[in-house]
Scaffold this motif. Sequence first.
Motif, PDB file in Angstrom:
ATOM      1  N   PRO A  86       0.779  -1.319   0.104  1.00  0.00           N
ATOM      2  CA  PRO A  86       0.189   0.096  -0.036  1.00  0.00           C
ATOM      3  C   PRO A  86       0.777   1.249   0.045  1.00  0.00           C
ATOM      4  O   PRO A  86       0.316   2.388  -0.198  1.00  0.00           O
ATOM      5  CB  PRO A  86      -0.883  -0.063   1.194  1.00  0.00           C
ATOM      6  CG  PRO A  86      -0.046  -0.974   2.230  1.00  0.00           C
ATOM      7  CD  PRO A  86       0.837  -1.899   1.376  1.00  0.00           C
ATOM      8  N   GLY A  87       1.980   1.102   0.367  1.00  0.00           N
ATOM      9  CA  GLY A  87       2.949   2.402   0.413  1.00  0.00           C
ATOM     10  C   GLY A  87       3.403   2.746  -0.960  1.00  0.00           C
ATOM     11  O   GLY A  87       4.101   4.023  -1.073  1.00  0.00           O
ATOM     12  N   ARG A  88       3.251   2.023  -1.956  1.00  0.00           N
ATOM     13  CA  ARG A  88       3.381   2.137  -3.402  1.00  0.00           C
ATOM     14  C   ARG A  88       2.600   3.514  -3.861  1.00  0.00           C
ATOM     15  O   ARG A  88       3.034   4.184  -4.824  1.00  0.00           O
ATOM     16  CB  ARG A  88       3.345   1.209  -4.385  1.00  0.00           C
ATOM     17  CG  ARG A  88       4.656   0.195  -4.241  1.00  0.00           C
ATOM     18  CD  ARG A  88       4.327  -0.829  -5.382  1.00  0.00           C
ATOM     19  NE  ARG A  88       4.251  -0.358  -6.531  1.00  0.00           N
ATOM     20  CZ  ARG A  88       3.435  -0.909  -7.510  1.00  0.00           C
ATOM     21  NH1 ARG A  88       2.972  -2.106  -7.200  1.00  0.00           N
ATOM     22  NH2 ARG A  88       2.975  -0.331  -8.633  1.00  0.00           N
ATOM     23  N   ILE A  89       1.461   3.504  -3.397  1.00  0.00           N
ATOM     24  CA  ILE A  89       0.409   4.609  -4.028  1.00  0.00           C
ATOM     25  C   ILE A  89       0.129   5.664  -3.044  1.00  0.00           C
ATOM     26  O   ILE A  89      -0.283   5.464  -1.962  1.00  0.00           O
ATOM     27  CB  ILE A  89      -0.841   3.844  -4.585  1.00  0.00           C
ATOM     28  CG1 ILE A  89      -1.740   4.800  -5.495  1.00  0.00           C
ATOM     29  CG2 ILE A  89      -1.609   3.295  -3.457  1.00  0.00           C
ATOM     30  CD1 ILE A  89      -3.000   4.289  -5.843  1.00  0.00           C
ATOM     31  N   ALA A  90       0.071   6.845  -3.483  1.00  0.00           N
ATOM     32  CA  ALA A  90      -0.169   8.087  -2.477  1.00  0.00           C
ATOM     33  C   ALA A  90      -1.415   8.821  -3.277  1.00  0.00           C
ATOM     34  O   ALA A  90      -1.720   8.943  -4.404  1.00  0.00           O
ATOM     35  CB  ALA A  90       0.955   8.878  -2.438  1.00  0.00           C
ATOM     36  N   LEU A  91      -2.117   9.193  -2.009  1.00  0.00           N
ATOM     37  CA  LEU A  91      -3.283  10.310  -2.491  1.00  0.00           C
ATOM     38  C   LEU A  91      -2.997  11.633  -2.701  1.00  0.00           C
ATOM     39  O   LEU A  91      -2.588  11.973  -1.537  1.00  0.00           O
ATOM     40  CB  LEU A  91      -4.549   9.652  -1.608  1.00  0.00           C
ATOM     41  CG  LEU A  91      -5.672  10.690  -1.623  1.00  0.00           C
ATOM     42  CD1 LEU A  91      -6.456  10.690  -3.108  1.00  0.00           C
ATOM     43  CD2 LEU A  91      -6.486  10.413  -0.587  1.00  0.00           C
ATOM     44  N   ASN A  92      -3.477  12.249  -3.689  1.00  0.00           N
ATOM     45  CA  ASN A  92      -3.396  13.583  -3.477  1.00  0.00           C
ATOM     46  C   ASN A  92      -4.859  14.111  -3.460  1.00  0.00           C
ATOM     47  O   ASN A  92      -5.607  14.055  -4.265  1.00  0.00           O
ATOM     48  CB  ASN A  92      -3.047  14.436  -4.949  1.00  0.00           C
ATOM     49  CG  ASN A  92      -2.945  15.783  -4.999  1.00  0.00           C
ATOM     50  OD1 ASN A  92      -3.598  16.568  -4.065  1.00  0.00           O
ATOM     51  ND2 ASN A  92      -2.360  16.463  -5.998  1.00  0.00           N
ATOM     52  N   ALA A  93      -5.194  14.654  -2.079  1.00  0.00           N
ATOM     53  CA  ALA A  93      -6.433  14.724  -1.661  1.00  0.00           C
ATOM     54  C   ALA A  93      -6.699  16.300  -1.884  1.00  0.00           C
ATOM     55  O   ALA A  93      -7.892  16.550  -1.459  1.00  0.00           O
ATOM     56  CB  ALA A  93      -6.488  14.644  -0.001  1.00  0.00           C
ATOM     57  N   TYR A 105      -9.992   9.803   1.218  1.00  0.00           N
ATOM     58  CA  TYR A 105      -9.193  10.083   2.310  1.00  0.00           C
ATOM     59  C   TYR A 105      -9.339   8.945   3.355  1.00  0.00           C
ATOM     60  O   TYR A 105      -8.381   8.442   3.853  1.00  0.00           O
ATOM     61  CB  TYR A 105      -9.468  11.354   3.092  1.00  0.00           C
ATOM     62  CG  TYR A 105      -8.648  11.731   4.370  1.00  0.00           C
ATOM     63  CD1 TYR A 105      -7.242  12.180   4.404  1.00  0.00           C
ATOM     64  CD2 TYR A 105      -9.150  11.434   5.434  1.00  0.00           C
ATOM     65  CE1 TYR A 105      -6.559  12.530   5.295  1.00  0.00           C
ATOM     66  CE2 TYR A 105      -8.490  11.569   6.581  1.00  0.00           C
ATOM     67  CZ  TYR A 105      -7.246  12.018   6.701  1.00  0.00           C
ATOM     68  OH  TYR A 105      -6.490  12.383   7.851  1.00  0.00           O
ATOM     69  N   GLU A 106     -10.495   8.682   3.497  1.00  0.00           N
ATOM     70  CA  GLU A 106     -10.989   7.571   4.482  1.00  0.00           C
ATOM     71  C   GLU A 106     -10.372   5.991   4.064  1.00  0.00           C
ATOM     72  O   GLU A 106     -10.018   5.517   5.143  1.00  0.00           O
ATOM     73  CB  GLU A 106     -12.386   7.577   4.808  1.00  0.00           C
ATOM     74  CG  GLU A 106     -12.971   8.773   5.618  1.00  0.00           C
ATOM     75  CD  GLU A 106     -14.516   8.843   5.696  1.00  0.00           C
ATOM     76  OE1 GLU A 106     -15.359   7.816   5.044  1.00  0.00           O
ATOM     77  OE2 GLU A 106     -15.266   9.687   6.351  1.00  0.00           O
ATOM     78  N   VAL A 107     -10.490   5.902   2.851  1.00  0.00           N
ATOM     79  CA  VAL A 107      -9.998   4.534   2.501  1.00  0.00           C
ATOM     80  C   VAL A 107      -8.437   4.451   2.551  1.00  0.00           C
ATOM     81  O   VAL A 107      -8.065   3.645   2.934  1.00  0.00           O
ATOM     82  CB  VAL A 107     -10.692   4.205   1.036  1.00  0.00           C
ATOM     83  CG1 VAL A 107      -9.972   3.097   0.599  1.00  0.00           C
ATOM     84  CG2 VAL A 107     -12.190   4.240   0.947  1.00  0.00           C
ATOM     85  N   PHE A 108      -7.791   5.429   2.038  1.00  0.00           N
ATOM     86  CA  PHE A 108      -6.500   5.260   2.233  1.00  0.00           C
ATOM     87  C   PHE A 108      -5.830   5.434   3.585  1.00  0.00           C
ATOM     88  O   PHE A 108      -4.756   4.836   4.008  1.00  0.00           O
ATOM     89  CB  PHE A 108      -5.760   6.686   1.340  1.00  0.00           C
ATOM     90  CG  PHE A 108      -5.342   6.504  -0.164  1.00  0.00           C
ATOM     91  CD1 PHE A 108      -4.263   6.356  -0.508  1.00  0.00           C
ATOM     92  CD2 PHE A 108      -6.568   6.203  -1.049  1.00  0.00           C
ATOM     93  CE1 PHE A 108      -4.127   6.169  -1.817  1.00  0.00           C
ATOM     94  CE2 PHE A 108      -6.238   5.918  -2.204  1.00  0.00           C
ATOM     95  CZ  PHE A 108      -4.939   5.894  -2.582  1.00  0.00           C
ATOM     96  N   ARG A 109      -6.483   6.186   4.496  1.00  0.00           N
ATOM     97  CA  ARG A 109      -6.178   6.249   5.937  1.00  0.00           C
ATOM     98  C   ARG A 109      -6.214   4.818   6.565  1.00  0.00           C
ATOM     99  O   ARG A 109      -5.516   4.459   7.405  1.00  0.00           O
ATOM    100  CB  ARG A 109      -6.929   7.330   6.548  1.00  0.00           C
ATOM    101  CG  ARG A 109      -6.413   7.398   8.369  1.00  0.00           C
ATOM    102  CD  ARG A 109      -5.187   8.089   8.006  1.00  0.00           C
ATOM    103  NE  ARG A 109      -4.627   8.433   9.512  1.00  0.00           N
ATOM    104  CZ  ARG A 109      -4.730   9.420  10.224  1.00  0.00           C
ATOM    105  NH1 ARG A 109      -5.560  10.557   9.602  1.00  0.00           N
ATOM    106  NH2 ARG A 109      -4.163   9.841  11.266  1.00  0.00           N
TER     107      ARG A 109
END
Length: 385
Positions: A86-93, A105-109
């Motif tokens: 999961p650390g390979r993908i980052a969300l730009n919120a 945000y909630e799903v990534f968190r």
Amino acid sequence: MDIDTHLYLVSAQVVPNLTPALDPSVAPRTVILLCHAGMRAQTEALTAVLKGRGISVEHWPIDDPWDLEHLQERVLELLARFSEQPGRIALNATGGTKPMSIAAYEVFRAAGAPIFYVHPELDRLIWMSPADRPNVELDNRLRLDVFLQAHGASVESAIGEAVPAARRELTAWLAANTGRLGGTLKTLNWLAFKSEGVLRSPRLDEHSARDIELRTLIERLESAEVLRFEGGRLHFPDEEARFYANGGWLEEHVYDLVRALRREHQCGIQDLARSLQIVRRNQRDQPVRNELDVAFLAENRLYLIECKTRQWRNDRDQTGPGSEALFRLDVLADLLGGLQARAMLVSYHPLDKRVKRRAADLRIQVCDGAKLAELGGVLARWTGC
């Protein structure tokens, strides 16, 4: 595990989805766009820019940008592909609708995947999770053509060269003599306008031929090789020179002042041009052409300047030429630069007070009439230099 993929939430805010992808310190190899049909144009424009910079792009469509449960399900389906890393993908919120941002945000968190936010005014990447990551001051790498492309417009032509010294001196003289040259410049504009296509003006009438101010102005233009006065007519060497005499000198003056600001101050002006011919698509996918007198980017914010040497009449209602110029500027700034864009109207002749009030309502800066002599300072304050 290094982050090699970003999830961007497509919206009318283009820059916060673009600057992280172009900064080498955080740039991903792949961008996934959470997008819906209502943002098709923005999705296509962003895709074109990112692919043009060698970044792989994938679309992750959603049906309803306001349905929180549906959005959570779609983001969960996407993160399932990264369940082992999961650390390979980052969300730009930063972008998207509020439900898009909240759902992602909630799903990534919950998954422990990285999340960041781009400050819309400071161009600062702020890590929200994990919070111990240092923030990143994003590079001002955007250029006008890329910026405009990301907003759905292509640049067909533009001028970005320095102004020759002789022309710079002439232009400064014209700008400094707004009071006594008003009527004379009106005559010059008319003669240059009538020369379009043939590069030769009508013969000066008896009154104009005896006008000492006009003869002085013509001599200054001759010295700068803008025209030649022969047989009672103005002869222009090319269309560019004719345009200059027809009011283009003010555009050139503004452009040169912005170049000076960029050269002399550290105020983040990263790219500028004048006489930009652009093409964009309207809602019916038809080409629409526009001309931008002067445009520049500072701290990844678009600045548009409209330059006018015409005399203003019938400006006491909402349909006068001054109001029309303001409304055109307001629309273009919104279409081409989004919420952060700024606009200015520079006028050789004074504007009616009511038009100035409308400009203030639209948050459009105005510099007109005798204030033209202070334009350098006005531009410096406007851009924060």
